[in-house]
Design a protein around this motif. Sequence first.
Motif, PDB file in Angstrom:
ATOM      1  N   THR A  95       0.819  -1.107  -0.015  1.00 40.34           N
ATOM      2  CA  THR A  95      -0.011   0.167   0.027  1.00 40.34           C
ATOM      3  C   THR A  95       0.949   1.243   0.042  1.00 40.34           C
ATOM      4  N   ILE A  96       0.637   2.175  -0.892  1.00 38.09           N
ATOM      5  CA  ILE A  96       1.070   3.552  -0.864  1.00 38.09           C
ATOM      6  C   ILE A  96       0.783   4.780  -0.250  1.00 38.09           C
ATOM      7  N   GLU A  97       1.412   5.328   0.278  1.00 42.21           N
ATOM      8  CA  GLU A  97       1.167   6.684   0.589  1.00 42.21           C
ATOM      9  C   GLU A  97       1.603   7.906  -0.012  1.00 42.21           C
ATOM     10  N   GLU A  98       0.695   8.863  -0.233  1.00 46.81           N
ATOM     11  CA  GLU A  98       1.460  10.020  -1.365  1.00 46.81           C
ATOM     12  C   GLU A  98       0.907  11.435  -0.656  1.00 46.81           C
ATOM     13  N   ALA A  99       1.506  12.366  -0.886  1.00 52.60           N
ATOM     14  CA  ALA A  99       1.288  13.799  -0.466  1.00 52.60           C
ATOM     15  C   ALA A  99       0.151  14.297  -1.484  1.00 52.60           C
ATOM     16  N   LEU A 100      -0.875  15.013  -0.644  1.00 58.72           N
ATOM     17  CA  LEU A 100      -1.788  15.738  -1.228  1.00 58.72           C
ATOM     18  C   LEU A 100      -1.785  17.050  -0.868  1.00 58.72           C
ATOM     19  N   GLN A 101      -1.520  18.217  -1.720  1.00 57.69           N
ATOM     20  CA  GLN A 101      -1.772  19.570  -1.336  1.00 57.69           C
ATOM     21  C   GLN A 101      -3.067  19.976  -1.761  1.00 57.69           C
ATOM     22  N   ILE A 102      -3.723  20.690  -0.666  1.00 50.95           N
ATOM     23  CA  ILE A 102      -4.965  21.237  -0.811  1.00 50.95           C
ATOM     24  C   ILE A 102      -4.918  22.721  -0.962  1.00 50.95           C
ATOM     25  N   ASN A 103      -5.441  23.322  -1.940  1.00 55.90           N
ATOM     26  CA  ASN A 103      -5.464  24.832  -2.036  1.00 55.90           C
ATOM     27  C   ASN A 103      -6.858  25.044  -1.849  1.00 55.90           C
ATOM     28  N   ILE A 104      -6.965  26.382  -1.307  1.00 56.65           N
ATOM     29  CA  ILE A 104      -8.215  27.152  -1.210  1.00 56.65           C
ATOM     30  C   ILE A 104      -8.113  28.183  -1.944  1.00 56.65           C
ATOM     31  N   ASN A 105      -8.933  28.426  -2.869  1.00 54.87           N
ATOM     32  CA  ASN A 105      -9.030  29.720  -3.796  1.00 54.87           C
ATOM     33  C   ASN A 105      -7.599  30.102  -4.251  1.00 54.87           C
ATOM     34  N   ARG A 106      -7.168  28.806  -4.769  1.00 47.44           N
ATOM     35  CA  ARG A 106      -5.711  28.954  -5.542  1.00 47.44           C
ATOM     36  C   ARG A 106      -4.650  29.189  -4.520  1.00 47.44           C
ATOM     37  N   GLN A 107      -4.609  29.183  -3.469  1.00 50.52           N
ATOM     38  CA  GLN A 107      -3.716  29.381  -2.333  1.00 50.52           C
ATOM     39  C   GLN A 107      -3.414  28.156  -1.540  1.00 50.52           C
ATOM     40  N   ALA A 108      -2.167  27.891  -1.452  1.00 49.62           N
ATOM     41  CA  ALA A 108      -1.690  26.487  -0.524  1.00 49.62           C
ATOM     42  C   ALA A 108      -2.526  26.804   0.791  1.00 49.62           C
ATOM     43  N   PHE A 109      -3.239  25.547   1.135  1.00 46.39           N
ATOM     44  CA  PHE A 109      -3.716  25.535   2.447  1.00 46.39           C
ATOM     45  C   PHE A 109      -3.249  24.512   3.518  1.00 46.39           C
ATOM     46  N   THR A 110      -2.971  23.491   2.977  1.00 43.74           N
ATOM     47  CA  THR A 110      -2.261  22.332   3.816  1.00 43.74           C
ATOM     48  C   THR A 110      -1.989  21.485   2.735  1.00 43.74           C
ATOM     49  N   VAL A 111      -1.069  20.323   3.494  1.00 40.08           N
ATOM     50  CA  VAL A 111      -0.675  19.241   2.768  1.00 40.08           C
ATOM     51  C   VAL A 111      -0.941  17.900   3.596  1.00 40.08           C
ATOM     52  N   SER A 112      -1.643  16.790   3.110  1.00 34.87           N
ATOM     53  CA  SER A 112      -2.180  15.564   3.873  1.00 34.87           C
ATOM     54  C   SER A 112      -1.585  14.481   3.073  1.00 34.87           C
ATOM     55  N   MET A 113      -0.968  13.440   4.166  1.00 35.52           N
ATOM     56  CA  MET A 113      -0.640  12.090   3.449  1.00 35.52           C
ATOM     57  C   MET A 113      -1.766  11.335   3.570  1.00 35.52           C
TER      58      MET A 113
END
Length: 101
Positions: free
Chosen positions: A24-42
Amino acid sequence: MATRSYQGIKFEGDKTRPTDDALTIEEALQININRQAFTVSMRTPGNDEALVRGLLHSEGVVNDIHFSPSIKVQEKNDEGVVSIINVELPDGKLGEGYSNS
């Protein structure tokens, strides 16, 4: 569930043999809100939109439990796994959990 094939060695008594195994793999997901970086979640890739909606509601970023924000894939990596998502949230729907204002 996202997996990658791994060439391993299986031990059976005093003998070994090659074997394929799925990891099983884990990858980073960057979440932007209104095109601005908000957080990164694994996370384990898959169901990314549901993950993002749940995260934003549970963290108080969206202040209306009935509001379903627009979520668009912004970027995928070379293997086709989503790496960046953009969420469009009107100012009136931004809750106390959002601090990028």
